[in-house]
Design a protein around this motif. Structure first.
Motif, PDB file in Angstrom:
ATOM      1  N   VAL A  92       0.885  -1.170   0.000  1.00 16.86           N
ATOM      2  CA  VAL A  92       0.000   0.000   0.000  1.00 16.86           C
ATOM      3  C   VAL A  92       0.913   1.208   0.000  1.00 16.86           C
ATOM      4  CG1 VAL A  92      -1.753   1.321   1.219  1.00 16.86           C
ATOM      5  CG2 VAL A  92      -1.856  -1.172   1.222  1.00 16.86           C
ATOM      6  N   PHE A  93       0.915   1.939  -1.102  1.00 16.09           N
ATOM      7  CA  PHE A  93       1.787   3.096  -1.249  1.00 16.09           C
ATOM      8  C   PHE A  93       0.967   4.371  -1.133  1.00 16.09           C
ATOM      9  CE2 PHE A  93       3.998   6.264  -3.964  1.00 16.09           C
ATOM     10  CZ  PHE A  93       5.133   6.418  -3.171  1.00 16.09           C
ATOM     11  N   VAL A  94       1.280   5.190  -0.136  1.00 12.67           N
ATOM     12  CA  VAL A  94       0.564   6.458   0.058  1.00 12.67           C
ATOM     13  C   VAL A  94       1.240   7.514  -0.796  1.00 12.67           C
ATOM     14  CG1 VAL A  94      -0.248   8.179   1.698  1.00 12.67           C
ATOM     15  CG2 VAL A  94      -0.079   5.769   2.390  1.00 12.67           C
ATOM     16  N   SER A  95       0.607   7.858  -1.895  1.00  7.76           N
ATOM     17  CA  SER A  95       1.127   8.867  -2.804  1.00  7.76           C
ATOM     18  C   SER A  95       0.421  10.198  -2.514  1.00  7.76           C
ATOM     19  CB  SER A  95       0.920   8.419  -4.257  1.00  7.76           C
ATOM     20  OG  SER A  95       1.505   9.333  -5.165  1.00  7.76           O
ATOM     21  N   THR A  96      -0.029  10.890  -3.520  1.00  4.27           N
ATOM     22  CA  THR A  96      -0.671  12.202  -3.340  1.00  4.27           C
ATOM     23  C   THR A  96      -1.342  12.616  -4.640  1.00  4.27           C
ATOM     24  OG1 THR A  96      -0.242  14.575  -2.990  1.00  4.27           O
ATOM     25  CG2 THR A  96       1.553  13.274  -3.911  1.00  4.27           C
ATOM     26  N   ARG A 140      -0.006  -6.341  -7.433  1.00  6.69           N
ATOM     27  CA  ARG A 140      -0.092  -6.538  -5.989  1.00  6.69           C
ATOM     28  C   ARG A 140       0.288  -5.267  -5.237  1.00  6.69           C
ATOM     29  NH1 ARG A 140       5.096  -8.275  -4.112  1.00  6.69           N
ATOM     30  NH2 ARG A 140       6.558  -8.668  -5.815  1.00  6.69           N
ATOM     31  N   ALA A 141      -0.255  -4.160  -5.743  1.00  4.41           N
ATOM     32  CA  ALA A 141       0.013  -2.875  -5.104  1.00  4.41           C
ATOM     33  C   ALA A 141      -1.207  -1.974  -5.217  1.00  4.41           C
ATOM     34  CB  ALA A 141       1.219  -2.189  -5.727  1.00  4.41           C
ATOM     35  N   ALA A 142      -1.498  -1.276  -4.135  1.00  4.22           N
ATOM     36  CA  ALA A 142      -2.522  -0.235  -4.128  1.00  4.22           C
ATOM     37  C   ALA A 142      -1.816   1.103  -3.967  1.00  4.22           C
ATOM     38  CB  ALA A 142      -3.512  -0.458  -2.995  1.00  4.22           C
ATOM     39  N   VAL A 143      -2.055   2.001  -4.905  1.00  2.00           N
ATOM     40  CA  VAL A 143      -1.502   3.353  -4.837  1.00  2.00           C
ATOM     41  C   VAL A 143      -2.618   4.279  -4.373  1.00  2.00           C
ATOM     42  CG1 VAL A 143      -0.507   5.259  -6.149  1.00  2.00           C
ATOM     43  CG2 VAL A 143       0.205   2.904  -6.630  1.00  2.00           C
ATOM     44  N   VAL A 144      -2.420   4.886  -3.220  1.00  3.94           N
ATOM     45  CA  VAL A 144      -3.434   5.748  -2.611  1.00  3.94           C
ATOM     46  C   VAL A 144      -2.998   7.192  -2.786  1.00  3.94           C
ATOM     47  CG1 VAL A 144      -4.627   6.342  -0.471  1.00  3.94           C
ATOM     48  CG2 VAL A 144      -4.006   3.962  -0.949  1.00  3.94           C
ATOM     49  N   ARG A 145      -3.876   8.012  -3.350  1.00  4.98           N
ATOM     50  CA  ARG A 145      -3.571   9.425  -3.577  1.00  4.98           C
ATOM     51  C   ARG A 145      -4.482  10.310  -2.726  1.00  4.98           C
ATOM     52  NH1 ARG A 145      -3.350   9.567 -10.221  1.00  4.98           N
ATOM     53  NH2 ARG A 145      -1.370   8.422 -10.498  1.00  4.98           N
ATOM     54  N   CYS A 194      -6.583   2.519   4.395  1.00  8.13           N
ATOM     55  CA  CYS A 194      -5.313   1.898   4.011  1.00  8.13           C
ATOM     56  C   CYS A 194      -5.198   0.494   4.602  1.00  8.13           C
ATOM     57  CB  CYS A 194      -4.142   2.767   4.470  1.00  8.13           C
ATOM     58  SG  CYS A 194      -3.913   4.270   3.496  1.00  8.13           S
ATOM     59  N   VAL A 195      -5.629   0.345   5.847  1.00  8.10           N
ATOM     60  CA  VAL A 195      -5.607  -0.975   6.467  1.00  8.10           C
ATOM     61  C   VAL A 195      -6.551  -1.922   5.720  1.00  8.10           C
ATOM     62  CG1 VAL A 195      -6.189  -2.274   8.553  1.00  8.10           C
ATOM     63  CG2 VAL A 195      -4.914  -0.128   8.725  1.00  8.10           C
ATOM     64  N   GLN A 196      -7.727  -1.417   5.334  1.00 14.25           N
ATOM     65  CA  GLN A 196      -8.681  -2.234   4.583  1.00 14.25           C
ATOM     66  C   GLN A 196      -8.074  -2.690   3.255  1.00 14.25           C
ATOM     67  OE1 GLN A 196     -12.371  -0.222   3.735  1.00 14.25           O
ATOM     68  NE2 GLN A 196     -13.080  -1.803   2.319  1.00 14.25           N
ATOM     69  N   LEU A 197      -7.381  -1.785   2.560  1.00  6.34           N
ATOM     70  CA  LEU A 197      -6.733  -2.146   1.304  1.00  6.34           C
ATOM     71  C   LEU A 197      -5.684  -3.228   1.516  1.00  6.34           C
ATOM     72  CD1 LEU A 197      -6.173   1.307  -0.434  1.00  6.34           C
ATOM     73  CD2 LEU A 197      -7.538  -0.576  -1.318  1.00  6.34           C
ATOM     74  N   ALA A 198      -4.904  -3.095   2.595  1.00  2.42           N
ATOM     75  CA  ALA A 198      -3.867  -4.085   2.876  1.00  2.42           C
ATOM     76  C   ALA A 198      -4.466  -5.448   3.191  1.00  2.42           C
ATOM     77  CB  ALA A 198      -3.001  -3.605   4.038  1.00  2.42           C
ATOM     78  N   GLN A 199      -5.556  -5.448   3.915  1.00  2.00           N
ATOM     79  CA  GLN A 199      -6.169  -6.713   4.312  1.00  2.00           C
ATOM     80  C   GLN A 199      -6.867  -7.403   3.155  1.00  2.00           C
ATOM     81  OE1 GLN A 199      -8.575  -5.206   7.538  1.00  2.00           O
ATOM     82  NE2 GLN A 199      -7.076  -5.799   9.084  1.00  2.00           N
ATOM     83  N   THR A 200      -7.540  -6.616   2.298  1.00  2.00           N
ATOM     84  CA  THR A 200      -8.276  -7.199   1.173  1.00  2.00           C
ATOM     85  C   THR A 200      -7.424  -7.344  -0.076  1.00  2.00           C
ATOM     86  OG1 THR A 200      -9.080  -5.001   0.531  1.00  2.00           O
ATOM     87  CG2 THR A 200     -10.473  -6.294   2.021  1.00  2.00           C
ATOM     88  N   GLN A 201      -6.258  -6.680  -0.097  1.00  2.07           N
ATOM     89  CA  GLN A 201      -5.315  -6.736  -1.209  1.00  2.07           C
ATOM     90  C   GLN A 201      -5.985  -6.394  -2.541  1.00  2.07           C
ATOM     91  OE1 GLN A 201      -2.819 -10.214  -1.202  1.00  2.07           O
ATOM     92  NE2 GLN A 201      -2.267  -9.983   0.964  1.00  2.07           N
ATOM     93  N   VAL A 202      -6.653  -5.243  -2.550  1.00  2.00           N
ATOM     94  CA  VAL A 202      -7.256  -4.731  -3.780  1.00  2.00           C
ATOM     95  C   VAL A 202      -6.238  -3.830  -4.470  1.00  2.00           C
ATOM     96  CG1 VAL A 202      -9.110  -3.346  -4.763  1.00  2.00           C
ATOM     97  CG2 VAL A 202      -9.575  -4.843  -2.821  1.00  2.00           C
ATOM     98  N   GLY A 204      -4.622  -1.355  -7.488  1.00  2.00           N
ATOM     99  CA  GLY A 204      -5.084  -0.259  -8.319  1.00  2.00           C
ATOM    100  C   GLY A 204      -4.647   1.076  -7.771  1.00  2.00           C
ATOM    101  N   THR A 205      -5.050   2.130  -8.461  1.00  2.00           N
ATOM    102  CA  THR A 205      -4.759   3.502  -8.040  1.00  2.00           C
ATOM    103  C   THR A 205      -6.067   4.160  -7.636  1.00  2.00           C
ATOM    104  OG1 THR A 205      -2.883   3.650  -9.561  1.00  2.00           O
ATOM    105  CG2 THR A 205      -3.793   5.720  -8.743  1.00  2.00           C
ATOM    106  N   PHE A 206      -6.065   4.783  -6.455  1.00  2.00           N
ATOM    107  CA  PHE A 206      -7.305   5.316  -5.902  1.00  2.00           C
ATOM    108  C   PHE A 206      -7.089   6.715  -5.330  1.00  2.00           C
ATOM    109  CE2 PHE A 206      -7.160   0.711  -5.255  1.00  2.00           C
ATOM    110  CZ  PHE A 206      -8.306   0.308  -5.917  1.00  2.00           C
ATOM    111  N   ASN A 207      -7.928   7.655  -5.740  1.00  2.00           N
ATOM    112  CA  ASN A 207      -7.952   8.950  -5.067  1.00  2.00           C
ATOM    113  C   ASN A 207      -8.580   8.779  -3.688  1.00  2.00           C
ATOM    114  OD1 ASN A 207      -6.756  10.389  -7.121  1.00  2.00           O
ATOM    115  ND2 ASN A 207      -8.679  11.188  -7.946  1.00  2.00           N
TER     116      ASN A 207
END
Length: 289
Positions: A92-96, A140-145, A194-202, A204-207
């Motif tokens: 889970v990568f916290v971007s911007t 296998r990565a979620a990019v969070v913006r 972010c924890v939910q994304l890590a647990q469910t392993q969804v 993609g890139t998400f605003n």
């Protein structure tokens, strides 16, 4: 993790000596993993980009259920991935949202909007880190913006100024049109997501932005929460610029709506996040203090 994000309540932030139950749940009770992550985050803060030689290979034998990162550039991210390899099944990568190249006036933007080609600066480094992560493990990565992160332990005043100022009462300078759209995301909601994304392993890139609110609604919520006698004195973008008021830094949560590069920054869309993972973006108006 970046202090601007405050305390990641659901174990997104690890502090030295922390033994909270939620941390043990997320890392499977593996204190060795927790110690490594605390050390790694400290190194990232002190030696941005891993300028010094760091032996990460010996950590590859550890089993990770998920891994989150916030302030890290492309070179540092690649070193971590190369060293840990298959020990990291999901990132889970916290971007911007600052990776976006331009925010034209009145134009909403989403995850498909063109990103900057810059390699330096906050937005440029985050954009290049996103590219590096996708090249390594796109599936296998979620990019969070996130947009503007607010809430407990935020030291910047970028949002906290308003509940503080309105609580003082009296006439309060209010920027731009009362109907001007603004967006914030509470750090507690961002952390839980972010924890939910890590647990469910969804993947993609998400605003990660809250719902659009008017500036009037934000200031009214501040007044209601504090119970002050504040009276809002609205001034146009042109008046504020003529008075040499600096957007964003000189007047928090204000960007002139006709600014060619940033006028639409607070018009982010979060449809993908809601549609694909059913995320809830709570607006904690009652928790302004």
């Amino acid at each position: 993790l970046r202090r601007d994000a405050g305390l990641f309540e659901n174990a997104c932030r690890l502090r030295a000596g922390s033994q909270c139950k939620r941390q043990q749940q997320i890392f499977g009770g593996n204190e060795a993993v927790a110690r490594f992550l605390r050390r790694l985050f400290g190194i990232i803060q002190k030696a941005r980009g891993f300028g010094c030689q760091i032996d990460l290979a010996r950590t590859a034998a550890l089993h990770f259920r998920q891994f989150g990162q916030s302030e890290i550039d492309a070179a540092a991210l690649k070193r971590v991935a190369d060293a840990l390899g298959p020990a990291l099944p999901f990132w889970v990568f916290v971007s911007t949202i600052s990776v976006v190249a331009r925010f034209p006036p009145g134009q909403p933007h989403d995850e498909n909007t063109a990103v900057t080609t810059e390699t330096q600066g906050y937005g440029g480094e985050k954009a290049r880190a996103e590219e590096a992560l996708r090249a390594l493990c796109d599936d296998r990565a979620a990019v969070v913006r996130p947009g503007l992160i607010v809430g407990p332990h935020d030291p910047t005043g970028r949002f906290g100024y308003w509940p503080w100022r309105v609580a003082q009462g009296g006439p309060v300078l209010a920027p731009g049109r009362p109907e001007r759209s603004v967006q914030v995301i509470d750090v507690r909601d961002l952390a839980a997501w972010c924890v939910q994304l890590a647990q469910t392993q969804v993947a993609g890139t998400f605003n990660a932005v809250g719902p659009s609110l008017s500036m009037q609604a934000v200031l009214d919520a501040c007044r209601d929460a504090g119970g002050s006698d504040a009276r809002f004195v609205w001034r146009s973008d042109a008046d504020l610029l003529a008075a040499d008021v600096a957007p964003w830094t000189g007047m928090p949560l204000w960007i002139p709506e006709d600014d060619a590069d940033f006028g639409g920054m607070l018009l982010a869309r979060h449809d993908r996040a809601i549609a694909e993972i059913g995320s809830r973006f709570e607006q904690r108006a009652v928790d302004l203090f």
